[in-house]
Design a protein around this motif. Structure first.
Motif, PDB file in Angstrom:
ATOM      1  N   GLY A 217      37.414   6.185  32.449  1.00 19.23           N
ATOM      2  CA  GLY A 217      36.827   6.438  33.716  1.00 19.23           C
ATOM      3  C   GLY A 217      35.971   5.336  34.383  1.00 19.23           C
ATOM      4  N   ARG A 218      36.436   3.693  34.008  1.00 20.04           N
ATOM      5  CA  ARG A 218      36.168   3.124  35.163  1.00 20.04           C
ATOM      6  C   ARG A 218      35.982   3.142  36.617  1.00 20.04           C
ATOM      7  NH1 ARG A 218      35.159  -1.866  32.938  1.00 20.04           N
ATOM      8  NH2 ARG A 218      36.683  -1.246  31.491  1.00 20.04           N
ATOM      9  N   CYS A 219      36.965   4.066  37.136  1.00 23.84           N
ATOM     10  CA  CYS A 219      36.911   4.614  38.273  1.00 23.84           C
ATOM     11  C   CYS A 219      37.022   5.827  39.040  1.00 23.84           C
ATOM     12  CB  CYS A 219      38.229   3.659  39.298  1.00 23.84           C
ATOM     13  SG  CYS A 219      38.752   2.063  38.900  1.00 23.84           S
ATOM     14  N   ALA A 220      36.103   6.291  37.854  1.00 24.79           N
ATOM     15  CA  ALA A 220      35.674   7.701  38.182  1.00 24.79           C
ATOM     16  C   ALA A 220      34.073   8.385  38.169  1.00 24.79           C
ATOM     17  CB  ALA A 220      36.363   8.757  36.387  1.00 24.79           C
ATOM     18  N   ILE A 221      33.917   8.846  38.262  1.00 31.32           N
ATOM     19  CA  ILE A 221      32.495   9.537  38.169  1.00 31.32           C
ATOM     20  C   ILE A 221      32.228  11.351  37.698  1.00 31.32           C
ATOM     21  CG2 ILE A 221      31.328   8.681  40.664  1.00 31.32           C
ATOM     22  CD1 ILE A 221      31.481  11.210  41.701  1.00 31.32           C
ATOM     23  N   ARG A 222      31.187  11.524  36.456  1.00 30.00           N
ATOM     24  CA  ARG A 222      31.405  12.960  36.083  1.00 30.00           C
ATOM     25  C   ARG A 222      30.579  13.459  36.619  1.00 30.00           C
ATOM     26  NH1 ARG A 222      28.648  14.673  30.552  1.00 30.00           N
ATOM     27  NH2 ARG A 222      26.573  15.018  32.127  1.00 30.00           N
ATOM     28  N   VAL A 223      30.538  15.020  37.548  1.00 33.05           N
ATOM     29  CA  VAL A 223      29.609  15.460  37.933  1.00 33.05           C
ATOM     30  C   VAL A 223      29.481  17.090  37.018  1.00 33.05           C
ATOM     31  CG1 VAL A 223      29.495  16.783  39.971  1.00 33.05           C
ATOM     32  CG2 VAL A 223      30.352  14.912  40.247  1.00 33.05           C
ATOM     33  N   SER A 224      27.910  17.473  37.100  1.00 31.68           N
ATOM     34  CA  SER A 224      27.930  18.065  36.650  1.00 31.68           C
ATOM     35  C   SER A 224      27.609  19.748  36.698  1.00 31.68           C
ATOM     36  CB  SER A 224      26.469  18.090  35.542  1.00 31.68           C
ATOM     37  OG  SER A 224      25.590  19.185  34.933  1.00 31.68           O
ATOM     38  N   TYR A 225      27.808  20.219  37.014  1.00 34.82           N
ATOM     39  CA  TYR A 225      27.427  21.696  38.306  1.00 34.82           C
ATOM     40  C   TYR A 225      27.191  22.564  37.305  1.00 34.82           C
ATOM     41  CZ  TYR A 225      32.179  23.453  35.210  1.00 34.82           C
ATOM     42  OH  TYR A 225      32.796  23.793  35.079  1.00 34.82           O
ATOM     43  N   ALA A 226      26.141  21.954  36.494  1.00 37.24           N
ATOM     44  CA  ALA A 226      25.523  23.211  35.536  1.00 37.24           C
ATOM     45  C   ALA A 226      23.805  23.083  36.839  1.00 37.24           C
ATOM     46  CB  ALA A 226      24.394  22.467  33.770  1.00 37.24           C
ATOM     47  N   ALA A 227      23.905  22.802  37.477  1.00 40.80           N
ATOM     48  CA  ALA A 227      23.154  23.227  38.888  1.00 40.80           C
ATOM     49  C   ALA A 227      23.025  24.062  39.874  1.00 40.80           C
ATOM     50  CB  ALA A 227      23.052  21.662  39.432  1.00 40.80           C
ATOM     51  N   SER A 228      22.524  24.747  40.638  1.00 45.20           N
ATOM     52  CA  SER A 228      22.339  25.389  41.919  1.00 45.20           C
ATOM     53  C   SER A 228      22.948  25.729  43.443  1.00 45.20           C
ATOM     54  CB  SER A 228      21.199  26.008  42.388  1.00 45.20           C
ATOM     55  OG  SER A 228      20.338  25.005  42.358  1.00 45.20           O
ATOM     56  N   GLU A 229      24.055  26.434  43.245  1.00 48.62           N
ATOM     57  CA  GLU A 229      25.193  25.911  44.380  1.00 48.62           C
ATOM     58  C   GLU A 229      24.334  25.738  45.332  1.00 48.62           C
ATOM     59  OE1 GLU A 229      27.526  29.191  45.852  1.00 48.62           O
ATOM     60  OE2 GLU A 229      27.869  29.947  43.612  1.00 48.62           O
ATOM     61  N   GLU A 230      23.058  25.743  45.766  1.00 54.20           N
ATOM     62  CA  GLU A 230      22.083  25.030  47.182  1.00 54.20           C
ATOM     63  C   GLU A 230      21.845  23.287  46.444  1.00 54.20           C
ATOM     64  OE1 GLU A 230      17.426  25.041  48.771  1.00 54.20           O
ATOM     65  OE2 GLU A 230      18.327  26.165  46.856  1.00 54.20           O
ATOM     66  N   ASN A 231      21.626  23.028  45.273  1.00 54.79           N
ATOM     67  CA  ASN A 231      21.618  21.803  44.860  1.00 54.79           C
ATOM     68  C   ASN A 231      22.387  21.236  45.233  1.00 54.79           C
ATOM     69  OD1 ASN A 231      18.572  21.063  44.263  1.00 54.79           O
ATOM     70  ND2 ASN A 231      18.799  22.163  42.457  1.00 54.79           N
ATOM     71  N   LEU A 232      24.339  21.585  45.099  1.00 54.50           N
ATOM     72  CA  LEU A 232      25.583  20.646  44.663  1.00 54.50           C
ATOM     73  C   LEU A 232      25.571  21.333  46.405  1.00 54.50           C
ATOM     74  CD1 LEU A 232      27.172  23.053  42.012  1.00 54.50           C
ATOM     75  CD2 LEU A 232      26.799  21.164  42.154  1.00 54.50           C
ATOM     76  N   ARG A 233      25.715  21.637  46.979  1.00 52.40           N
ATOM     77  CA  ARG A 233      25.558  21.674  48.648  1.00 52.40           C
ATOM     78  C   ARG A 233      24.884  20.424  49.285  1.00 52.40           C
ATOM     79  NH1 ARG A 233      28.858  25.076  50.802  1.00 52.40           N
ATOM     80  NH2 ARG A 233      29.121  27.478  49.500  1.00 52.40           N
ATOM     81  N   GLU A 234      23.525  20.399  48.746  1.00 51.17           N
ATOM     82  CA  GLU A 234      22.521  19.842  49.444  1.00 51.17           C
ATOM     83  C   GLU A 234      22.921  17.433  48.701  1.00 51.17           C
ATOM     84  OE1 GLU A 234      19.692  16.826  51.047  1.00 51.17           O
ATOM     85  OE2 GLU A 234      20.475  19.103  50.962  1.00 51.17           O
ATOM     86  N   ALA A 235      23.328  17.689  47.268  1.00 53.44           N
ATOM     87  CA  ALA A 235      23.945  16.817  46.981  1.00 53.44           C
ATOM     88  C   ALA A 235      24.954  15.982  47.860  1.00 53.44           C
ATOM     89  CB  ALA A 235      24.489  16.145  45.882  1.00 53.44           C
ATOM     90  N   ALA A 236      26.293  17.006  48.171  1.00 51.15           N
ATOM     91  CA  ALA A 236      27.812  16.708  48.869  1.00 51.15           C
ATOM     92  C   ALA A 236      26.315  16.244  49.960  1.00 51.15           C
ATOM     93  CB  ALA A 236      27.763  17.641  49.018  1.00 51.15           C
ATOM     94  N   SER A 237      25.565  16.572  51.030  1.00 50.86           N
ATOM     95  CA  SER A 237      25.716  16.768  51.964  1.00 50.86           C
ATOM     96  C   SER A 237      24.810  15.034  51.607  1.00 50.86           C
ATOM     97  CB  SER A 237      24.737  17.462  52.212  1.00 50.86           C
ATOM     98  OG  SER A 237      24.071  16.675  54.024  1.00 50.86           O
ATOM     99  N   ARG A 238      23.993  14.825  50.991  1.00 52.82           N
ATOM    100  CA  ARG A 238      23.666  13.178  51.238  1.00 52.82           C
ATOM    101  C   ARG A 238      24.503  12.253  50.967  1.00 52.82           C
ATOM    102  NH1 ARG A 238      18.085  13.811  47.081  1.00 52.82           N
ATOM    103  NH2 ARG A 238      17.179  15.974  47.909  1.00 52.82           N
ATOM    104  N   ILE A 239      25.482  12.426  49.695  1.00 56.06           N
ATOM    105  CA  ILE A 239      26.298  12.048  49.526  1.00 56.06           C
ATOM    106  C   ILE A 239      27.390  11.180  50.800  1.00 56.06           C
ATOM    107  CG2 ILE A 239      28.226  11.211  48.029  1.00 56.06           C
ATOM    108  CD1 ILE A 239      26.890  12.491  45.868  1.00 56.06           C
TER     109      ILE A 239
END
Length: 386
Positions: free
Chosen positions: A356-378
């Motif tokens: 995982g040296r060049c990987a990330i883990r994303v937890s989707y134990a979060a609302s769809e609203e937060n997932l979309r907002e996170a993607a927008s910010r990133i």
């Protein structure tokens, strides 16, 4: 008088920080300073504990049920767990083979403490849960990672396991569904792993959170398997700290002695909540599983749009293990960079092993609203990152 400060046990030298927690703690500090933070780093459901379970716990406190229980746990809870194995997997488990603990992590510590002598080896798939090597090394054991292929869904390959078995091999540690990859072992694969003949330790904490065929328990293929499970993930009960261990027949006494000395018993009101949660069964889990499935598909879509690779669709749990090599060769630095710049907390892949040296883990134990907002910010940050 000289104190013990600075004179630590040598065993601590093998312990590494839990990097997900390092990210979480920095994210919490940013929140205290007034920053808006979206948490996609920890594996913690954003759903409330089922009402019936919470009310059972509260009622127990109100009734004064706040004293020690039997060290193995309330018989009523152990009987309910036993019934679950019969109804879900067709496996008979005597309640006296069940030890109720404060979370499955404590059960894992008991297990390694009871089974490992210095130099003993434990095989496990990698990418892997970060605490596994630390637990094993703490008791003088050696963690032996078995690489998995993303093109094979990160499933443990029995042939790769066989190649790493030595006279010092003490156990094969399974985690299906897996953290961090969401890999689920098929029944054929599980049977082949059991046929190797190495004692099996099976971490089944994400069972029931599977988006295809139900996950198989190691007990279906090896009656002498040691199984770890709990209430945190499927019932959104992380803070209740309630887990359990199923031991082979005749093997409980050493674990019970550890419990008597180190913990005495899990909180009785948490155990009462566990009884109520098991009574709800799939009626409590199904809505969560359905929501996670929708979030899983959304998260993979968003990650692809951001330029991250997702070589294998997760089949269980609530994580996506994504290739971030387009953006970084140092996932730890990248995780903190994103957190400081965007307020989005993700887990660095290196926490889960060298793969995982060049990987990330994303937890989707979060609302769809937060997932979309996170993607927008990133996305906005990466476009201007240069």
């Amino acid at each position: 008088m000289a104190g013990l400060s600075g004179r630590w046990a040598e065993r601590l030298g093998a312990m590494q920080p839990f990097l997900v927690m390092e990210v979480l703690e920095r994210a919490q500090a940013l929140q205290r300073a007034g920053r808006s933070v979206i948490h996609l780093e920890v594996g913690e459901p954003d759903f409330p504990t089922p009402t019936m379970a919470a009310e059972a716990g509260s009622a127990a406190i109100a009734a004064g049920d706040t004293h020690y229980t039997h060290s193995l746990g309330l018989l009523e809870l152990r009987e309910a767990i036993s019934h679950r194995y019969e109804s879900h997997y067709g496996v008979a488990v005597d309640p006296d083979r069940i030890l109720v603990t404060c979370g499955s992590s404590l059960a894992l510590l008991y297990l390694f403490g009871a089974l490992l002598n210095p130099g003993d080896e434990v095989l496990a798939a990698t990418p892997h849960y970060p605490c596994y090597p630390n637990f094993i090394r703490f008791f003088g054991g050696t963690f032996v990672p078995v690489p998995t292929d993303p093109m094979d869904g990160y499933r443990l390959d029995p042939a790769e396991v066989r190649r790493r078995v030595t006279p010092r091999t003490r156990a094969l540690l399974l985690n299906s569904p897996s953290n961090p990859t969401g890999a689920v072992l098929t029944r054929d694969r599980m049977a082949a792993l059991a046929d190797i003949g190495v004692p099996i330790l099976s971490d089944e904490i994400y069972h029931d959170l599977v988006y295809g065929e139900p996950a198989a328990s190691a007990l279906e293929f090896s009656p002498d398997a040691w199984v770890l499970d709990g209430f945190s993930k499927r019932f959104a009960m992380t803070g209740w700290r309630l887990g359990y261990l199923v031991a082979p027949a005749g093997c409980m006494r050493p674990l019970q002695i550890l419990q008597q000395n180190f913990l005495i018993s899990a909180a009785p009101f948490a155990q009462r909540a566990g009884v109520a949660a098991l009574a709800l069964g799939d009626s409590a889990v199904a809505p969560l599983r359905e929501a996670y499935d929708a979030r899983r598909r959304l998260t993979v879509k968003l990650l692809h749009e951001l330029g991250f690779g997702v070589p294998a669709m997760p089949e269980g749990a609530f994580y996506v293990f994504a290739d971030a090599s387009r953006y970084t060769g140092d996932s730890l630095a990248f995780a903190f960079e994103l957190l400081e710049a965007t307020g989005v907390a993700i887990a660095p892949g290196i926490d889960f092993g060298d793969a995982g040296r060049c990987a990330i883990r994303v937890s989707y134990a979060a609302s769809e609203e937060n997932l979309r907002e996170a993607a927008s910010r990133i996305g906005e940050y990466l476009r201007n990152r240069g």
